[in-house]
Enzyme design. Structure first.
Site, PDB file in Angstrom:
ATOM      1  N   ASP A 192     -28.048  -9.281   7.271  1.00  7.50           N
ATOM      2  CA  ASP A 192     -28.810  -8.325   6.479  1.00  7.50           C
ATOM      3  C   ASP A 192     -28.104  -6.970   6.545  1.00  7.50           C
ATOM      4  O   ASP A 192     -27.790  -6.470   7.635  1.00  7.50           O
ATOM      5  CB  ASP A 192     -30.239  -8.193   7.015  1.00  7.50           C
ATOM      6  CG  ASP A 192     -31.109  -7.324   6.102  1.00  7.50           C
ATOM      7  OD1 ASP A 192     -31.831  -7.914   5.277  1.00  7.50           O
ATOM      8  OD2 ASP A 192     -31.038  -6.094   6.224  1.00  7.50           O
ATOM      9  N   ILE A 193     -27.827  -6.379   5.376  1.00  6.56           N
ATOM     10  CA  ILE A 193     -27.164  -5.073   5.323  1.00  6.56           C
ATOM     11  C   ILE A 193     -28.149  -4.000   5.783  1.00  6.56           C
ATOM     12  O   ILE A 193     -29.265  -3.910   5.261  1.00  6.56           O
ATOM     13  CB  ILE A 193     -26.651  -4.772   3.898  1.00  6.56           C
ATOM     14  CG1 ILE A 193     -25.695  -5.866   3.437  1.00  6.56           C
ATOM     15  CG2 ILE A 193     -25.975  -3.409   3.843  1.00  6.56           C
ATOM     16  CD1 ILE A 193     -25.253  -5.729   1.990  1.00  6.56           C
ATOM     17  N   GLU A 214     -30.315  -7.976  -0.110  1.00  4.71           N
ATOM     18  CA  GLU A 214     -29.170  -7.661   0.746  1.00  4.71           C
ATOM     19  C   GLU A 214     -28.993  -8.683   1.863  1.00  4.71           C
ATOM     20  O   GLU A 214     -28.304  -8.423   2.854  1.00  4.71           O
ATOM     21  CB  GLU A 214     -29.346  -6.258   1.350  1.00  4.71           C
ATOM     22  CG  GLU A 214     -30.481  -6.122   2.342  1.00  4.71           C
ATOM     23  CD  GLU A 214     -31.817  -5.813   1.700  1.00  4.71           C
ATOM     24  OE1 GLU A 214     -32.699  -5.306   2.399  1.00  4.71           O
ATOM     25  OE2 GLU A 214     -31.987  -6.087   0.478  1.00  4.71           O
TER      26      GLU A 214
END
Length: 561
Positions: free
Chosen positions: A421-422, A464
């Site tokens: 996950d960004i 994301e």
């Protein structure tokens, strides 16, 4: 998607079949003294020869020709006489007191030594000069004249057998192509394949009524005494199939849309003509046949000219039309149509031309099947691919995860999973804009893809979030590889050229455990580990068994922070 047939299953079935054959052979060959030395089939019969005497009523109105004996009379050697290319009615062959009759569309009435024609083998006394007498009904088309072959029994019967082989081979090819097209329809669900099946069957029946095989070995079409009507009707249906194949599978109508209406009506016209044949008087059948022949020829020539123009416009599919139509046109050229070999082998040549036409149409059908598969593969690729990053989307990724899970279970190999996950992606979008956000997603996808063996092992799950599949990788090495990916993601920010852009990712990792019954268990543990990494300060890799406490905030809020 469940694969119903795999190479492994094919090998298993093959081995099982070979084992079954071996067991059956061993059971049959038990080595006992009572095993038979030969196999006897059939039984003795009291039936006489299939040749029969001539019915005077059947010979009423026939025309008779006499072939004189050679100079000095018959030599006393066996003579074989065979008559071909008589399409309707009784055929009489006689020499001296020996006279037989037969019908082309009923093999039971013919000498079994002759398969493609009505024949007779006789030994005339030496020195006699009785002529050979042959009689048949006048042909509906005057140019379709019978062929009489006389000579030694061996060469005459060999030619007869060769004609039969050509005729049956053409029917077998038409039947095989029809079956192949039917299998293509089952695989492609395209009605064009069903049209090709109908085309093959119509041409098969047309050939059977033209060459007499409708009565071999016993009559299997109700032709009876109406051979000519069947031939004219199926000629009309065959020309309908010919015209349909030429314009529909060669692409010329697609390039010239104005022709579609006329092409449809040309096919309908031939079908209607075939349906009206039973209503015509017998005397009109010859004219109807002549009109059908020349109408089909004119349409074929017109379509060929259109195909030439289509090729000049860049449509290479029109080559198929020219290849299929050229033999049809060549047979109608006057010097060729009246040549001895065409007259003598007219039926066989017509069948070879029809077979060539079906083969060319099968080639175009194969190309269409390839195009359909390419289109469906492209559609499947679009359905399974994330349009922004080019990675598999969530649906395709979960299917890939199920396959990896099943393979790991079967082979007892490790399987690890990384959930990426960004960090603070919403803030990146709000600060730098969605265009930069899209560039970040693409850059992260490339950074992750460079760390796996196959690009399909990286999945964009949505937003994301990314999933990294690591088949065959144990927990320790999975953590090391994912940590290397995390560093690569952080280094990617400098390559985007966006001032003050900071790019990090939180990654959760898990590995297949002995008590995992479904792949979703791995996905859930990796997701939980990713949220622990976020709660622990982000920009790190955390395994599902690492110590940590889940935050009380909801996951969506954490992802947005």
């Amino acid at each position: 998607m469940i694969r119903l047939w795999t190479p492994r299953r094919a090998w298993r079935c093959l081995l099982a079949g070979l084992l079954l054959v071996a067991v059956s052979a061993a059971a049959a060959d038990d080595g006992s003294a009572q095993a038979p030395r030969f196999l006897l089939g059939g039984a003795a019969t009291h039936d006489g020869t299939p040749m029969r005497a001539c019915d005077p009523e059947a010979l009423a109105g026939v025309q008779t020709v006499e072939i004189p004996a050679p100079a000095g009379g018959w030599p006393g050697a066996p003579q074989a006489i065979s008559v071909f290319n008589v399409f309707a009615g009784e055929v009489m062959v006689g020499l001296g007191d020996r006279v037989v009759c037969g019908r082309m569309h009923d093999a039971r009435t013919r000498d079994s030594r002759f398969r493609a024609g009505v024949g007779l083998v006789v030994v005339p006394p030496a020195g006699t000069d009785d002529p050979v007498r042959v009689a048949w009904r006048a042909p509906v088309q005057p140019q379709w004249i019978p062929t009489i072959r006389i000579g030694g029994p061996s060469p005459v019967q060999q030619e007869d057998t060769l004609r039969l082989v050509v005729r049956t081979a053409c029917l077998a090819i038409a039947l095989a192509l029809a079956f192949s097209a039917l299998m293509g329809y089952i695989g492609a669900r395209d009605r064009t394949f069903l049209a090709h099946v109908a085309m093959c069957l119509v041409l098969l029946l047309w050939q059977a009524t033209l060459n007499g095989l409708s009565g071999y070995p016993v009559p299997w079409l109700p032709v009876g005494d109406h051979e000519t009507r069947w031939q004219v009707a199926f000629t009309a249906f065959a020309f309908a199939a010919l015209q349909y194949g030429l314009w529909s599978q060669s692409g010329v109508v697609g390039l010239w849309p104005a022709l579609r209406h006329g092409a449809h009506w040309s096919v309908r016209g031939f079908v209607i003509a075939g349906l009206l044949v039973p209503l015509l008087p017998y005397a009109a059948l010859g004219a109807a046949w002549w009109i059908l022949d020349h109408a089909s020829l004119l349409l074929t020539v017109a379509l060929t000219l259109i195909a030439v123009l289509s090729i000049r416009r860049g449509d290479r599919r029109a080559f198929a039309l020219i290849a299929a139509a050229a033999p049809v046109i060549i047979l109608f050229i006057p010097p060729i149509a009246t040549s001895r070999i065409v007259v003598e082998y007219r039926v066989e040549l017509i069948q070879l031309v029809a077979t060539w036409f079906l083969i060319v149409m099968a080639y175009t059908l194969t190309n269409r099947y390839g195009q359909l598969r390419a289109q469906r593969d492209a559609m499947r690729q679009l359905a399974d691919t994330d349009s922004l990053t080019g990675l598999p989307n969530r649906r395709a990724g979960l299917a890939q995860l199920d396959r990896c899970f099943a393979e790991a279970r079967r082979t007892a190999m490790p399987l690890s999973l990384g959930f990426v996950d960004i960090d603070l992606f919403k803030r990146i979008n709000d600060t730098h804009g969605h265009d930069v956000g899209d560039r970040v997603l693409v850059a992260v996808a490339e950074a992750l893809a460079t760390g796996v063996r196959r690009r399909d092992d990286v999945v964009r799950m949505g937003g994301e979030e990314f999933l990294v599949l690591l088949p065959g990788v144990d927990a320790q090495h999975a953590r090391e590889r994912l940590d290397a990916m995390r560093h690569r993601i952080a280094e990617t920010a400098a390559t985007l050229g966006v001032p003050e852009l900071q790019l990090t990712a939180s990654i959760g990792v898990t590995t297949l455990q002995a008590d995992d019954e479904q792949a979703v268990a791995l996905l859930r543990r990796a997701d939980d580990a990713m949220y622990r990494a976020k709660h622990a300060g982000r920009n790190r890799v955390m395994a599902d068994r690492d110590p940590g406490v889940m935050p009380h905030a909801c996951p969506d809020t954490l992802s947005a922070d």
